[in-house]
Write an enzyme that holds these catalytic residues in place. Sequence first.
Site, PDB file in Angstrom:
ATOM      1  N   LYS A  37      -7.031  -3.580 -11.149  1.00  0.00           N
ATOM      2  CA  LYS A  37      -6.188  -2.708 -10.315  1.00  0.00           C
ATOM      3  C   LYS A  37      -6.330  -3.111  -8.855  1.00  0.00           C
ATOM      4  O   LYS A  37      -7.411  -3.017  -8.278  1.00  0.00           O
ATOM      5  CB  LYS A  37      -6.555  -1.239 -10.495  1.00  0.00           C
ATOM      6  CG  LYS A  37      -5.599  -0.325  -9.696  1.00  0.00           C
ATOM      7  CD  LYS A  37      -5.754   1.133 -10.083  1.00  0.00           C
ATOM      8  CE  LYS A  37      -6.855   1.832  -9.341  1.00  0.00           C
ATOM      9  NZ  LYS A  37      -6.530   2.131  -7.941  1.00  0.00           N
ATOM     10  N   ASP A  64      -1.338  -0.885  -7.533  1.00  0.00           N
ATOM     11  CA  ASP A  64      -1.377   0.565  -7.250  1.00  0.00           C
ATOM     12  C   ASP A  64      -0.973   0.819  -5.800  1.00  0.00           C
ATOM     13  O   ASP A  64      -1.816   1.085  -4.951  1.00  0.00           O
ATOM     14  CB  ASP A  64      -2.800   1.079  -7.534  1.00  0.00           C
ATOM     15  CG  ASP A  64      -2.897   2.593  -7.461  1.00  0.00           C
ATOM     16  OD1 ASP A  64      -1.844   3.266  -7.461  1.00  0.00           O
ATOM     17  OD2 ASP A  64      -4.032   3.097  -7.408  1.00  0.00           O
ATOM     18  N   LYS A  66       1.514   3.085  -4.906  1.00  0.00           N
ATOM     19  CA  LYS A  66       2.015   4.468  -4.753  1.00  0.00           C
ATOM     20  C   LYS A  66       3.205   4.512  -3.796  1.00  0.00           C
ATOM     21  O   LYS A  66       3.194   5.204  -2.771  1.00  0.00           O
ATOM     22  CB  LYS A  66       0.896   5.404  -4.296  1.00  0.00           C
ATOM     23  CG  LYS A  66      -0.249   5.488  -5.300  1.00  0.00           C
ATOM     24  CD  LYS A  66      -1.212   6.609  -4.967  1.00  0.00           C
ATOM     25  CE  LYS A  66      -2.305   6.766  -6.001  1.00  0.00           C
ATOM     26  NZ  LYS A  66      -3.255   5.637  -6.063  1.00  0.00           N
ATOM     27  N   LEU A  67       4.261   3.792  -4.170  1.00  0.00           N
ATOM     28  CA  LEU A  67       5.448   3.701  -3.301  1.00  0.00           C
ATOM     29  C   LEU A  67       6.124   5.063  -3.170  1.00  0.00           C
ATOM     30  O   LEU A  67       6.225   5.827  -4.134  1.00  0.00           O
ATOM     31  CB  LEU A  67       6.440   2.684  -3.885  1.00  0.00           C
ATOM     32  CG  LEU A  67       5.907   1.261  -4.077  1.00  0.00           C
ATOM     33  CD1 LEU A  67       6.954   0.400  -4.797  1.00  0.00           C
ATOM     34  CD2 LEU A  67       5.534   0.639  -2.742  1.00  0.00           C
ATOM     35  N   ASP A  69       9.426   6.151  -0.627  1.00  0.00           N
ATOM     36  CA  ASP A  69      10.298   5.870   0.517  1.00  0.00           C
ATOM     37  C   ASP A  69      11.727   6.110   0.044  1.00  0.00           C
ATOM     38  O   ASP A  69      11.935   6.593  -1.080  1.00  0.00           O
ATOM     39  CB  ASP A  69      10.067   4.419   0.989  1.00  0.00           C
ATOM     40  CG  ASP A  69      10.377   4.221   2.475  1.00  0.00           C
ATOM     41  OD1 ASP A  69      11.405   4.756   2.946  1.00  0.00           O
ATOM     42  OD2 ASP A  69       9.607   3.523   3.148  1.00  0.00           O
ATOM     43  N   ILE A  70      12.715   5.756   0.846  1.00  0.00           N
ATOM     44  CA  ILE A  70      14.099   5.933   0.394  1.00  0.00           C
ATOM     45  C   ILE A  70      14.357   4.976  -0.768  1.00  0.00           C
ATOM     46  O   ILE A  70      13.698   3.938  -0.893  1.00  0.00           O
ATOM     47  CB  ILE A  70      15.122   5.714   1.537  1.00  0.00           C
ATOM     48  CG1 ILE A  70      15.007   4.313   2.123  1.00  0.00           C
ATOM     49  CG2 ILE A  70      14.952   6.779   2.626  1.00  0.00           C
ATOM     50  CD1 ILE A  70      16.133   3.968   3.089  1.00  0.00           C
ATOM     51  N   THR A  73      14.655   1.107  -0.217  1.00  0.00           N
ATOM     52  CA  THR A  73      13.405   0.444   0.198  1.00  0.00           C
ATOM     53  C   THR A  73      12.454   0.309  -0.988  1.00  0.00           C
ATOM     54  O   THR A  73      11.810  -0.734  -1.172  1.00  0.00           O
ATOM     55  CB  THR A  73      12.758   1.255   1.345  1.00  0.00           C
ATOM     56  OG1 THR A  73      13.702   1.313   2.410  1.00  0.00           O
ATOM     57  CG2 THR A  73      11.467   0.632   1.821  1.00  0.00           C
ATOM     58  N   THR A 128      -5.027  14.172  -7.187  1.00  0.00           N
ATOM     59  CA  THR A 128      -6.113  15.057  -7.639  1.00  0.00           C
ATOM     60  C   THR A 128      -7.012  15.472  -6.484  1.00  0.00           C
ATOM     61  O   THR A 128      -7.838  16.362  -6.635  1.00  0.00           O
ATOM     62  CB  THR A 128      -6.954  14.394  -8.747  1.00  0.00           C
ATOM     63  OG1 THR A 128      -7.298  13.082  -8.307  1.00  0.00           O
ATOM     64  CG2 THR A 128      -6.208  14.307 -10.051  1.00  0.00           C
ATOM     65  N   ARG A 219     -16.372   2.593  -9.932  1.00  0.00           N
ATOM     66  CA  ARG A 219     -17.806   2.592  -9.630  1.00  0.00           C
ATOM     67  C   ARG A 219     -18.744   2.542 -10.831  1.00  0.00           C
ATOM     68  O   ARG A 219     -19.816   1.938 -10.722  1.00  0.00           O
ATOM     69  CB  ARG A 219     -18.126   3.753  -8.687  1.00  0.00           C
ATOM     70  CG  ARG A 219     -17.624   3.448  -7.276  1.00  0.00           C
ATOM     71  CD  ARG A 219     -17.472   4.673  -6.427  1.00  0.00           C
ATOM     72  NE  ARG A 219     -16.339   5.483  -6.896  1.00  0.00           N
ATOM     73  CZ  ARG A 219     -15.964   6.612  -6.310  1.00  0.00           C
ATOM     74  NH1 ARG A 219     -16.631   7.075  -5.280  1.00  0.00           N
ATOM     75  NH2 ARG A 219     -14.934   7.282  -6.767  1.00  0.00           N
TER      76      ARG A 219
HETATM   77  O1  C5P Z   1     -14.720   4.339  -8.702  1.00  0.00           O
HETATM   78  P1  C5P Z   1     -13.817   5.160  -9.568  1.00  0.00           P
HETATM   79  O2  C5P Z   1     -14.018   4.933 -11.048  1.00  0.00           O
HETATM   80  O3  C5P Z   1     -13.820   6.612  -9.183  1.00  0.00           O
HETATM   81  O4  C5P Z   1     -12.375   4.558  -9.228  1.00  0.00           O
HETATM   82  C1  C5P Z   1     -11.207   5.135  -9.711  1.00  0.00           C
HETATM   83  C2  C5P Z   1      -9.992   4.437  -9.187  1.00  0.00           C
HETATM   84  O5  C5P Z   1      -8.833   5.206  -9.476  1.00  0.00           O
HETATM   85  C3  C5P Z   1      -9.957   4.241  -7.678  1.00  0.00           C
HETATM   86  O6  C5P Z   1      -9.215   3.038  -7.446  1.00  0.00           O
HETATM   87  C4  C5P Z   1      -9.183   5.412  -7.156  1.00  0.00           C
HETATM   88  O7  C5P Z   1      -8.465   5.128  -5.982  1.00  0.00           O
HETATM   89  C5  C5P Z   1      -8.204   5.650  -8.287  1.00  0.00           C
HETATM   90  N1  C5P Z   1      -7.748   7.021  -8.412  1.00  0.00           N
HETATM   91  C6  C5P Z   1      -8.601   8.099  -8.617  1.00  0.00           C
HETATM   92  N2  C5P Z   1      -8.132   9.362  -8.760  1.00  0.00           N
HETATM   93  C7  C5P Z   1      -6.841   9.580  -8.735  1.00  0.00           C
HETATM   94  C8  C5P Z   1      -5.955   8.526  -8.548  1.00  0.00           C
HETATM   95  C9  C5P Z   1      -6.440   7.242  -8.399  1.00  0.00           C
HETATM   96  O8  C5P Z   1      -9.783   7.931  -8.669  1.00  0.00           O
HETATM   97  N3  C5P Z   1      -6.410  10.797  -8.908  1.00  0.00           N
END
Ligand code: C5P
Length: 241
Positions: A37, A64, A66-67, A69-70, A73, A128, A219
């Site tokens: 990702k 990822d 997350k577009l 816009d209009i 675009t 979230t 992580r």
């Molecule tokens: O490190 P971790 O497992 O928390 O990473 C989760 C990934 O998913 C990160 O790239 C984070 O930006 C993304 N993400 C998230 N929660 C969301 C949407 C995306 O953790 N609601």
Amino acid sequence: MTDASQARARLALAADLPLEEGLRLYQQVAPHVAYAKVGLSLFVEHGPAAVVAFLKLGAKVFLDLKLHDIPNTVELAAARAGALGASLLTVHAAGGEAMLKAAVKGAREGARSKGHEAPKVLAVTVLTSMSAEDVASVGLSGAPEEAALRLAKLAVRAGVDGLVCSPREAEAFRRELGPTPFLCTPGIRPAGSAKGDQSRAETPAFAVRAGADLLVVGRPIHTAAEPLAAARAIADEVSTA
Ligand code: C5P
């Protein structure tokens, strides 16, 4: 497909790291993880080169961005993503029906222009990170989960391929939207691993049972003493869930 290759096709490494580190880590875990990702920070720093670098390693790329816009675009940006060879692309459902349709059209046309398979366009509903107060303050009615389901239904009606949602939302989305939408869940934490800033994290098995098609893991793999072993354990949990 074997269980192991099915599990591999359902895992994405969130490469929220400096590019060289992300590439090294992906190479280590590639036996168990099909997708990398590429998020906003990598893309802002390196642009398409980040996508190309992961593609060269044999990864499928989840772009990822997350577009939002209009429509015109977003269509142009989605076409560039499709032409690059991304497999998944995110947009904000709150951009509305015309924008979502434009994203799908752009992604397909861009991919076709280079002979790639069209990326799946996935809609993000309510972030979230937003509390009930945040949701109300931007003018969305109802509880966050109601607003999320409303936006999910809008996005599916507009023709997107799937949705990004928390493992806890996945169950309701699957129940309300049926088997077709591709559901992608971040916020995955194997039992016993540190939650970090994910307050509503769930285990890989929970996400799979809730109906998730793709699990995004950052992580728990980045910080593992042995990333390959961590990825293998997650893949095993996906296979047996
Ligand atoms: O490190 P971790 O497992 O928390 O990473 C989760 C990934 O998913 C990160 O790239 C984070 O930006 C993304 N993400 C998230 N929660 C969301 C949407 C995306 O953790 N609601």
